[in-house]
Design a protein around this motif. Sequence first.
Motif, short mmCIF file in Angstrom:
data_model
loop_
_atom_site.label_atom_id
_atom_site.label_comp_id
_atom_site.label_asym_id
_atom_site.label_seq_id
_atom_site.Cartn_x
_atom_site.Cartn_y
_atom_site.Cartn_z
N ARG A 15 -39.40 8.32 3.89
CA ARG A 15 -40.53 7.40 4.03
C ARG A 15 -41.61 7.99 4.90
NH1 ARG A 15 -38.13 1.33 4.68
NH2 ARG A 15 -36.97 1.31 2.74
N ALA A 45 -46.01 -5.01 3.52
CA ALA A 45 -46.36 -4.20 2.36
C ALA A 45 -47.37 -3.14 2.77
CB ALA A 45 -46.95 -5.08 1.26
N ARG A 52 -48.08 5.85 -0.30
CA ARG A 52 -46.98 4.95 0.08
C ARG A 52 -46.87 3.85 -0.97
NH1 ARG A 52 -48.07 2.26 5.12
NH2 ARG A 52 -45.87 1.79 5.22
N SER A 53 -45.92 3.96 -1.88
CA SER A 53 -45.76 2.96 -2.93
C SER A 53 -45.09 1.71 -2.38
CB SER A 53 -44.92 3.52 -4.07
OG SER A 53 -43.60 3.75 -3.64
N PHE A 54 -45.37 0.56 -3.01
CA PHE A 54 -44.76 -0.70 -2.60
C PHE A 54 -43.25 -0.65 -2.78
CE2 PHE A 54 -43.10 -4.92 -3.50
CZ PHE A 54 -43.54 -5.62 -2.40
N GLU A 55 -42.78 -0.08 -3.88
CA GLU A 55 -41.35 -0.05 -4.19
C GLU A 55 -40.54 0.69 -3.12
OE1 GLU A 55 -43.71 0.98 -6.41
OE2 GLU A 55 -43.73 -0.86 -7.59
N GLU A 56 -41.09 1.72 -2.50
CA GLU A 56 -40.35 2.52 -1.53
C GLU A 56 -40.65 2.17 -0.08
OE1 GLU A 56 -40.86 6.64 -2.34
OE2 GLU A 56 -40.23 6.44 -4.42
N HIS A 57 -41.72 1.41 0.18
CA HIS A 57 -42.14 1.21 1.56
C HIS A 57 -42.29 -0.25 1.99
CE1 HIS A 57 -43.22 5.41 0.83
NE2 HIS A 57 -43.00 5.56 2.13
N HIS A 58 -41.92 -1.23 1.16
CA HIS A 58 -42.01 -2.63 1.59
C HIS A 58 -40.80 -2.98 2.44
CE1 HIS A 58 -39.28 -3.15 -1.80
NE2 HIS A 58 -38.94 -4.31 -1.25
N LYS A 59 -40.95 -4.03 3.24
CA LYS A 59 -39.86 -4.49 4.10
C LYS A 59 -39.80 -6.02 4.04
CE LYS A 59 -40.40 -0.70 7.33
NZ LYS A 59 -41.60 -0.04 6.85
#
Length: 68
Positions: A15, A45, A52-59
């Motif tokens: 990340r 987001a 930084r894609s949403f799929e790999e970096h959202h929490k």
Amino acid sequence: MAGGLGFSTKEQTTRKGGIDLVGEVGVDLFKRNPSVGSIFFELRAPVLTSNRSFEEHHKLLLGFRYIF
């Protein structure tokens, strides 16, 4: 309800750190002067970055907050 901007650091090697858009929804469970206990749901987001894609970096977060 609340919202704003936050910063996430690089917590994994896959990340990247960057600016996040933060949204929060919660409800107070009890209020006793001066203490408040609440439960909340938060979504972070990534924004303002193309790498930084949403799929790999959202929490997603579910938490309990006690203010005294």
